[in-house]
Design a protein around this motif. Structure first.
Motif, PDB file in Angstrom:
ATOM      1  N   GLY A 134     -11.959  -5.550   7.505  1.00 46.39           N
ATOM      2  CA  GLY A 134     -11.317  -4.557   6.397  1.00 46.39           C
ATOM      3  C   GLY A 134     -10.351  -3.757   7.215  1.00 46.39           C
ATOM      4  N   PRO A 135      -9.615  -3.046   6.422  1.00 49.76           N
ATOM      5  CA  PRO A 135      -8.462  -2.220   7.172  1.00 49.76           C
ATOM      6  C   PRO A 135      -9.113  -0.827   7.418  1.00 49.76           C
ATOM      7  CG  PRO A 135      -8.389  -1.805   4.766  1.00 49.76           C
ATOM      8  CD  PRO A 135      -9.391  -2.920   4.918  1.00 49.76           C
ATOM      9  N   GLU A 136      -8.550  -0.489   8.648  1.00 50.86           N
ATOM     10  CA  GLU A 136      -9.166   0.903   9.313  1.00 50.86           C
ATOM     11  C   GLU A 136      -8.395   2.018   8.723  1.00 50.86           C
ATOM     12  OE1 GLU A 136      -8.394   0.844  13.384  1.00 50.86           O
ATOM     13  OE2 GLU A 136      -9.257  -1.204  13.376  1.00 50.86           O
ATOM     14  N   LEU A 137      -7.326   1.949   7.996  1.00 47.50           N
ATOM     15  CA  LEU A 137      -6.506   2.765   7.227  1.00 47.50           C
ATOM     16  C   LEU A 137      -7.275   2.526   5.723  1.00 47.50           C
ATOM     17  CD1 LEU A 137      -4.502   4.921   7.145  1.00 47.50           C
ATOM     18  CD2 LEU A 137      -2.674   3.442   6.805  1.00 47.50           C
ATOM     19  N   GLU A 138      -8.009   3.335   5.130  1.00 47.92           N
ATOM     20  CA  GLU A 138      -8.504   3.057   3.919  1.00 47.92           C
ATOM     21  C   GLU A 138      -8.213   3.961   2.638  1.00 47.92           C
ATOM     22  OE1 GLU A 138      -9.999   1.104   2.207  1.00 47.92           O
ATOM     23  OE2 GLU A 138     -11.130  -0.383   3.108  1.00 47.92           O
ATOM     24  N   THR A 139      -8.618   3.588   1.906  1.00 44.88           N
ATOM     25  CA  THR A 139      -8.481   4.598   0.560  1.00 44.88           C
ATOM     26  C   THR A 139      -9.756   5.216   0.356  1.00 44.88           C
ATOM     27  OG1 THR A 139      -9.120   2.857  -1.362  1.00 44.88           O
ATOM     28  CG2 THR A 139      -6.672   3.196  -0.461  1.00 44.88           C
ATOM     29  N   ASP A 140      -9.305   6.520  -0.214  1.00 46.01           N
ATOM     30  CA  ASP A 140     -10.542   7.402  -0.689  1.00 46.01           C
ATOM     31  C   ASP A 140     -11.495   6.711  -1.728  1.00 46.01           C
ATOM     32  OD1 ASP A 140     -11.430  10.560  -1.224  1.00 46.01           O
ATOM     33  OD2 ASP A 140     -11.737   9.245  -3.041  1.00 46.01           O
ATOM     34  N   TYR A 141     -10.949   5.587  -2.336  1.00 45.41           N
ATOM     35  CA  TYR A 141     -11.874   4.828  -3.481  1.00 45.41           C
ATOM     36  C   TYR A 141     -13.019   3.903  -2.462  1.00 45.41           C
ATOM     37  CZ  TYR A 141     -13.098   1.380  -6.819  1.00 45.41           C
ATOM     38  OH  TYR A 141     -13.932   0.560  -7.581  1.00 45.41           O
ATOM     39  N   TYR A 142     -12.342   3.078  -1.445  1.00 43.03           N
ATOM     40  CA  TYR A 142     -13.251   2.197  -0.828  1.00 43.03           C
ATOM     41  C   TYR A 142     -14.118   2.960   0.092  1.00 43.03           C
ATOM     42  CZ  TYR A 142     -10.633  -1.829  -2.562  1.00 43.03           C
ATOM     43  OH  TYR A 142     -10.289  -2.496  -3.587  1.00 43.03           O
ATOM     44  N   SER A 175     -18.877   0.760   5.696  1.00 41.05           N
ATOM     45  CA  SER A 175     -19.424   0.344   4.563  1.00 41.05           C
ATOM     46  C   SER A 175     -18.299   0.014   3.571  1.00 41.05           C
ATOM     47  CB  SER A 175     -20.149   1.845   3.870  1.00 41.05           C
ATOM     48  OG  SER A 175     -21.105   1.834   4.816  1.00 41.05           O
ATOM     49  N   PRO A 176     -16.958   0.597   3.564  1.00 40.55           N
ATOM     50  CA  PRO A 176     -16.002   0.092   2.653  1.00 40.55           C
ATOM     51  C   PRO A 176     -15.849  -1.250   2.687  1.00 40.55           C
ATOM     52  CG  PRO A 176     -14.817   1.354   4.398  1.00 40.55           C
ATOM     53  CD  PRO A 176     -16.260   1.596   4.275  1.00 40.55           C
ATOM     54  N   VAL A 177     -16.039  -2.124   3.598  1.00 40.26           N
ATOM     55  CA  VAL A 177     -16.007  -3.632   3.977  1.00 40.26           C
ATOM     56  C   VAL A 177     -16.992  -4.288   2.829  1.00 40.26           C
ATOM     57  CG1 VAL A 177     -15.588  -5.618   5.115  1.00 40.26           C
ATOM     58  CG2 VAL A 177     -14.997  -3.302   6.133  1.00 40.26           C
ATOM     59  N   GLN A 178     -18.280  -3.656   2.628  1.00 45.52           N
ATOM     60  CA  GLN A 178     -18.975  -4.177   1.606  1.00 45.52           C
ATOM     61  C   GLN A 178     -18.443  -4.312   0.417  1.00 45.52           C
ATOM     62  OE1 GLN A 178     -22.640  -1.942   0.641  1.00 45.52           O
ATOM     63  NE2 GLN A 178     -23.080  -1.194   2.706  1.00 45.52           N
ATOM     64  N   ILE A 179     -17.702  -3.131  -0.205  1.00 42.20           N
ATOM     65  CA  ILE A 179     -16.934  -3.002  -1.584  1.00 42.20           C
ATOM     66  C   ILE A 179     -16.055  -4.371  -1.744  1.00 42.20           C
ATOM     67  CG2 ILE A 179     -15.645  -1.737  -3.026  1.00 42.20           C
ATOM     68  CD1 ILE A 179     -18.439  -0.914  -2.565  1.00 42.20           C
ATOM     69  N   ARG A 180     -15.063  -4.461  -0.766  1.00 49.23           N
ATOM     70  CA  ARG A 180     -13.860  -5.196  -0.603  1.00 49.23           C
ATOM     71  C   ARG A 180     -14.507  -6.767  -0.467  1.00 49.23           C
ATOM     72  NH1 ARG A 180      -8.921  -3.472   0.707  1.00 49.23           N
ATOM     73  NH2 ARG A 180      -8.892  -1.137   0.957  1.00 49.23           N
ATOM     74  N   THR A 181     -15.583  -6.778   0.407  1.00 50.27           N
ATOM     75  CA  THR A 181     -16.099  -8.138   0.109  1.00 50.27           C
ATOM     76  C   THR A 181     -16.752  -8.766  -1.034  1.00 50.27           C
ATOM     77  OG1 THR A 181     -16.502  -7.906   2.474  1.00 50.27           O
ATOM     78  CG2 THR A 181     -17.570  -9.874   1.401  1.00 50.27           C
ATOM     79  N   ALA A 193     -19.716  -6.880   8.943  1.00 53.95           N
ATOM     80  CA  ALA A 193     -18.356  -6.392   9.193  1.00 53.95           C
ATOM     81  C   ALA A 193     -18.406  -5.222  10.415  1.00 53.95           C
ATOM     82  CB  ALA A 193     -17.676  -5.731   7.862  1.00 53.95           C
ATOM     83  N   PRO A 194     -17.800  -5.998  11.385  1.00 52.87           N
ATOM     84  CA  PRO A 194     -17.809  -4.950  12.672  1.00 52.87           C
ATOM     85  C   PRO A 194     -16.429  -4.493  12.498  1.00 52.87           C
ATOM     86  CG  PRO A 194     -17.449  -7.286  13.202  1.00 52.87           C
ATOM     87  CD  PRO A 194     -17.520  -7.157  11.676  1.00 52.87           C
ATOM     88  N   GLY A 195     -16.256  -3.402  13.364  1.00 52.34           N
ATOM     89  CA  GLY A 195     -14.976  -2.671  13.254  1.00 52.34           C
ATOM     90  C   GLY A 195     -14.766  -1.274  13.743  1.00 52.34           C
ATOM     91  N   LYS A 196     -13.588  -0.685  14.032  1.00 56.23           N
ATOM     92  CA  LYS A 196     -13.584   0.764  14.362  1.00 56.23           C
ATOM     93  C   LYS A 196     -13.605   1.764  13.290  1.00 56.23           C
ATOM     94  CE  LYS A 196     -10.308   0.548  18.188  1.00 56.23           C
ATOM     95  NZ  LYS A 196      -9.826  -0.991  18.214  1.00 56.23           N
ATOM     96  N   CYS A 197     -14.345   3.014  13.559  1.00 56.32           N
ATOM     97  CA  CYS A 197     -14.338   3.957  12.506  1.00 56.32           C
ATOM     98  C   CYS A 197     -13.920   5.218  13.343  1.00 56.32           C
ATOM     99  CB  CYS A 197     -15.993   4.093  12.152  1.00 56.32           C
ATOM    100  SG  CYS A 197     -16.597   2.685  11.536  1.00 56.32           S
ATOM    101  N   TYR A 198     -13.567   6.270  12.218  1.00 58.72           N
ATOM    102  CA  TYR A 198     -12.911   7.368  12.967  1.00 58.72           C
ATOM    103  C   TYR A 198     -13.449   8.476  12.097  1.00 58.72           C
ATOM    104  CZ  TYR A 198      -9.263   4.022  14.314  1.00 58.72           C
ATOM    105  OH  TYR A 198      -8.566   2.914  14.519  1.00 58.72           O
ATOM    106  N   ARG A 199     -13.905   9.593  12.930  1.00 59.50           N
ATOM    107  CA  ARG A 199     -14.577  10.901  12.555  1.00 59.50           C
ATOM    108  C   ARG A 199     -14.095  12.172  13.414  1.00 59.50           C
ATOM    109  NH1 ARG A 199     -20.731   9.300  11.016  1.00 59.50           N
ATOM    110  NH2 ARG A 199     -20.163   7.568   9.544  1.00 59.50           N
ATOM    111  N   LYS A 200     -13.881  12.996  12.681  1.00 60.78           N
ATOM    112  CA  LYS A 200     -13.369  14.194  13.374  1.00 60.78           C
ATOM    113  C   LYS A 200     -14.536  15.055  14.266  1.00 60.78           C
ATOM    114  CE  LYS A 200      -9.417  15.951  10.950  1.00 60.78           C
ATOM    115  NZ  LYS A 200      -9.008  17.158  10.004  1.00 60.78           N
TER     116      LYS A 200
END
Ligand code: DAH
Length: 342
Positions: A134-142, A175-181, A193-200
């Protein structure tokens, strides 16, 4: 044309023939040098003809000059070609000694995080899970809404999330990749769904603003919490060996109900208690639970018919345990002294 010029042109022609004979017989550098002096040097026959120019009638000088220049150019080019031909050929043993040891190419190694990721993927693939992206640049919705994370939930806080604008953000979890899938396929679903995540997060020994997670999701008829426990146990044993124990503790996540956090028995001390597990004998891995029916409603799954479990895991955390690394920052510093060990 005067008789004088005619004779000169004939002599030039003879000179050319003589030159061609000499150059065709040249065998080495000495021959070449002699020819060069004889035909191209300052005291060469051609030079002597140039000196003769002043002595012929001025009307005929251009004609003679033209012939002389053509001859000189021809002699020079033919000489250069012959010299090139006679140059020692670059034979293989002169320039390239094939018996010398080669210059070893330094081959890189896979980054330890990718090695752990590969291992995680392999284990889940062997358990029948597909690998989704799934994309790393996500929408608020997903990233939030479809995961049943309400508007005022603390994880939506500006302090935790890198917002690009009101609707776009860098995903804070996989977790948004759950929804997309689930939007893409109907049950049964069994995916990671493996991947990069970002937090401040300010970087320290256990935090990095960029990190990796692996999300897991399984949806079908009749899936229970026991299936979740079974899969996590099988995974832990494959990764850390048959002796590792698994523990689930009640917790809360908006997208699972019931929710849990799961721990592995400390891989350093085998559960006896050490500095890594802070004496508890357990290591926190991540969260998990049964998919909340509200999430199924977002993707149009029949929550009366289907149940499912979901889980997360931090790749850095697992890699740190596996390789006994006590500072997460070392993964991102590209220090070859560290990377070469893997
Ligand atoms: N997304 C959660 C986090 O980043 C981890 C998580 C918890 C994932 C529970 C799940 C889950 O799939 O069921 O902290």
């Amino acid at each position: 044309m005067t008789q004088q010029l005619k004779e000169i042109l004939e002599k030039l022609d003879d000179l050319k023939k003589k030159f061609l004979k000499d150059i065709s017989e040249a065998k080495n550098d000495t021959d070449l040098e002699n020819i060069r002096i004889q035909y191209l040097g300052r005291k060469s026959e051609i030079a002597a003809f140039f000196n003769l120019m002043g002595k012929i009638h001025s009307d005929e000088r251009p004609e003679m000059g033209k012939h002389l220049n053509i001859l000189k150019k021809y002699v020079q080019e033919t000489f250069d070609n012959a010299a090139e031909q006679l140059k020692p050929k670059a034979t293989s043993h002169e320039f390239f000694d094939i018996s010398l040891p080669g210059i070893p190419a330094s081959v890189g190694t896979k980054h330890p995080l990718n090695q752990v990721l590969d291992e995680i993927k392999e284990i889940f693939a062997s358990l029948g899970f597909t690998i989704e992206d799934g994309p790393e640049l996500e929408t608020d919705y997903y990233n939030f809404e479809a995961l049943n994370i309400p508007e005022n939930h603390p994880s939506r806080d500006l302090q935790d999330t890198f917002y690009i604008n009101e609707k776009l953000l860098l995903r804070t979890h996989t977790s948004p990749v759950q929804i997309r899938t689930m939007e893409r396929m109907s049950p049964p679903v069994r995916m990671i769904a493996p991947g990069k995540c970002y937090r401040k997060d300010a970087p320290d020994a256990t935090h990095s603003p960029v990190f990796h997670q692996v999300e897991g999701l399984c949806v079908d008829e009749g899936i229970t919490f026991a299936d979740l426990k079974g899969v996590i146990t099988a995974f832990a044993r494959k990764l850390f060996g048959a002796n590792v124990k698994i523990r689930f503790r009640p917790s809360f996540f908006p997208f699972t109900e019931p929710s849990a956090e799961y721990d592995f028995s400390c891989v350093m001390c085998n559960g006896k208690g050490c500095s890594v597990c802070k004496g508890s004998g357990w290591l926190e891995i991540s969260g998990a639970g049964m998919v909340d029916p509200a999430v199924f409603n977002f993707v149009g799954y029949d929550s009366e018919k289907y149940t499912g479990y979901a889980f997360g895991m931090g790749v850095e955390r697992i890699a740190m345990l596996k390789y006994q690394i006590d500072d997460i920052r070392i993964f991102y510093e590209n220090d070859l002294r560290f990377l070469n060990q893997f």
